[in-house]
Design an enzyme around this catalytic site. Structure first.
Site, PDB file in Angstrom:
ATOM      1  N   LYS A  34       0.845  -1.202   0.000  1.00 40.34           N
ATOM      2  CA  LYS A  34       0.000   0.000   0.000  1.00 40.34           C
ATOM      3  C   LYS A  34       0.883   1.256   0.000  1.00 40.34           C
ATOM      4  O   LYS A  34       2.083   1.173   0.282  1.00 40.34           O
ATOM      5  CB  LYS A  34      -0.911  -0.021   1.238  1.00 40.34           C
ATOM      6  N   TYR A 253      15.691  30.775   8.153  1.00 42.55           N
ATOM      7  CA  TYR A 253      14.460  31.416   8.628  1.00 42.55           C
ATOM      8  C   TYR A 253      14.450  31.523  10.146  1.00 42.55           C
ATOM      9  O   TYR A 253      14.897  30.616  10.858  1.00 42.55           O
ATOM     10  CB  TYR A 253      13.238  30.589   8.220  1.00 42.55           C
ATOM     11  N   MET A 300      11.297  24.688   2.808  1.00 41.26           N
ATOM     12  CA  MET A 300      10.521  23.827   1.910  1.00 41.26           C
ATOM     13  C   MET A 300      11.417  23.019   0.992  1.00 41.26           C
ATOM     14  O   MET A 300      11.191  21.837   0.763  1.00 41.26           O
ATOM     15  CB  MET A 300       9.552  24.674   1.070  1.00 41.26           C
TER      16      MET A 300
HETATM   17  C1  LIG Z   1      -0.395  -1.938   6.743  1.00 43.72           C
HETATM   18  C2  LIG Z   1      -0.987  -3.234   7.165  1.00 43.72           C
HETATM   19  C3  LIG Z   1      -0.193  -4.398   7.252  1.00 43.72           C
HETATM   20  C4  LIG Z   1       1.313  -4.352   7.122  1.00 43.72           C
HETATM   21  O1  LIG Z   1       1.802  -3.873   8.363  1.00 43.72           O
HETATM   22  P1  LIG Z   1       3.359  -3.722   8.670  1.00 43.72           P
HETATM   23  O2  LIG Z   1       3.382  -3.335  10.106  1.00 43.72           O
HETATM   24  O3  LIG Z   1       3.858  -2.635   7.789  1.00 43.72           O
HETATM   25  O4  LIG Z   1       4.014  -5.016   8.405  1.00 43.72           O
HETATM   26  C5  LIG Z   1      -0.813  -5.595   7.530  1.00 43.72           C
HETATM   27  N1  LIG Z   1      -2.150  -5.659   7.753  1.00 43.72           N
HETATM   28  C6  LIG Z   1      -2.943  -4.549   7.715  1.00 43.72           C
HETATM   29  C7  LIG Z   1      -4.391  -4.691   7.966  1.00 43.72           C
HETATM   30  C8  LIG Z   1      -2.383  -3.312   7.428  1.00 43.72           C
HETATM   31  O5  LIG Z   1      -3.172  -2.226   7.404  1.00 43.72           O
END
Ligand SMILES: *Cc1c(COP(=O)(O)O)cnc(C)c1O
Length: 358
Positions: A34, A253, A300
């Site tokens: 993801k 800054y 930035m």
């Molecule tokens: C993001 C996620 C994972 C992976 O988790 P990690 O801690 O990055 O290994 C597994 N299961 C769910 C439901 C997640 O949202």
């Protein structure tokens, strides 16, 4: 080259997946990709993981899943953690992805859209075991068993641990117990379904947490809690300019840093727009393994570093920001966050280089 260079080592990534798969065996190891593969680049990371042997992938959103399907082609299984929303029907119907349905209303919405699917859709069911975010409650599981998933085929029953990065937390065993009981009930109704509880942390908790499938994410990319991971991400930035700053002058800054001695200050072309958080404190960069501390505010698009102790440095030279001297988690600790946030904030202005797996 005036841009910072982000190097992603696909060989290290593949080795991390294999190491976690070995720990999980005989359970299957999936791969969580993801958020653009935790900032590392889905289009390069996903094929490398598939080549290493991953057959099941997880994303958060349906749109990410559709992109992943284009990258991987037909074959690998893709689950979408966020489940099914009617506005994503077209994405699910045309990309062979499985929603991880997390509530009776999501299941109802999917069942009323079955006309859009050629074959009965395969789905995961997320059940609640203690984290209280997504998932069917015990009562909802009972109703699901009584009604059946009508027209959908359950291929996965999963839940998620709240404290897997703290092995001594009693919550892990409590959640494991709740998941084992509730998932067994559901599997009686869906005998082919795989059971899954563990992400990276849960995989490291040991066999009782593995069930049929583990879902590592951050460990693949070299982040904690997988302390034995190989480093995947290196970030280096070239010096744009070096200037002399007399003692008593300020830099940046807010005039937030004052030179206590005659100093040489270098400018690096990255800032908070590149995921280099303005709240970072006490960060060092490294020149040939020797530290050069950040001074002044993070802007930035640039940061300033104290090079007074590096007399022979020249513009164009690369300074290490993430690498052998500073891990993703060490940088995260400099602003009170976790490696996950540093990775997923990596900006898209970096020049990206990929080291191929052999
Ligand atoms: C993001 C996620 C994972 C992976 O988790 P990690 O801690 O990055 O290994 C597994 N299961 C769910 C439901 C997640 O949202």
């Amino acid at each position: 080259m005036s841009r910072p260079i982000l190097t992603i080592d696909l060989g290290a990534l593949a080795a991390n997946w294999r190491a976690l798969a070995d720990i999980a065996a005989p359970a299957e190891a999936a791969a969580v990709v993801k958020a653009d593969a935790y900032g590392c680049g889905l289009d390069r990371v996903a094929p490398a993981l598939a080549a290493a042997g991953a057959k099941t992938f997880f994303v958060a959103q349906a749109l990410e899943g559709a992109r992943l399907r284009r990258i991987l082609g037909p074959g690998p299984v893709i689950y979408v953690f966020n489940g099914f929303m009617p506005s994503d029907l077209e994405l699910f119907a045309s990309n062979d992805m499985r929603p991880v349905v997390s509530s009776p209303s999501q299941l109802k919405a999917l069942r009323s859209a079955l006309y859009a699917f050629e074959a009965p859709p395969k789905i995961g069911v997320h059940i609640e075991s203690g984290i209280n975010r997504l998932g069917f409650t015990s009562e909802e599981i009972d109703l699901l068993r009584a009604d059946g998933a009508g027209g959908c085929e359950i291929t996965l029953v999963m839940s998620h641990l709240a404290m897997a990065d703290e092995p001594s937390a009693g919550m892990n065993a409590r959640q494991r117990g709740a998941f084992a009981g509730r998932s067994a009930l559901l599997r009686a109704a869906a005998p082919g379904a795989q059971l899954s509880l563990a992400a990276t942390g849960g995989t490291l908790l040991g066999a009782p947490f593995h069930f049929d499938l583990v879902r590592p994410g951050v460990g693949l990319y070299g982040g904690l809690p997988f302390g034995a991971a190989k480093r995947v991400v290196t970030l280096e930035a070239p010096l744009l300019q070096v200037r002399r700053v007399p003692a008593g002058d300020t830099v940046g800054y807010g005039a937030a840093w004052t030179a206590r001695r005659d100093s040489r200050i270098g400018v690096l072309p990255l800032g908070y727009a590149d995921g280099f958080f303005r709240t970072l404190k006490g960060v060092k960069t490294y020149l040939r393994g020797r530290p050069a501390p950040l001074v002044g505010r993070i802007s930035m698009d640039m940061v300033t570093v104290d090079l007074t102790d590096h007399p022979d440095v020249q513009t164009g030279q690369l300074l290490e920001i993430l690498g052998p001297n500073q891990s993703v988690d060490q940088l995260a600790a400099c602003c009170g966050t976790i490696g996950y946030e540093v990775l997923t904030a990596l900006g898209d202005r970096y020049q990206r280089r990929y080291i191929e797996a052999d």
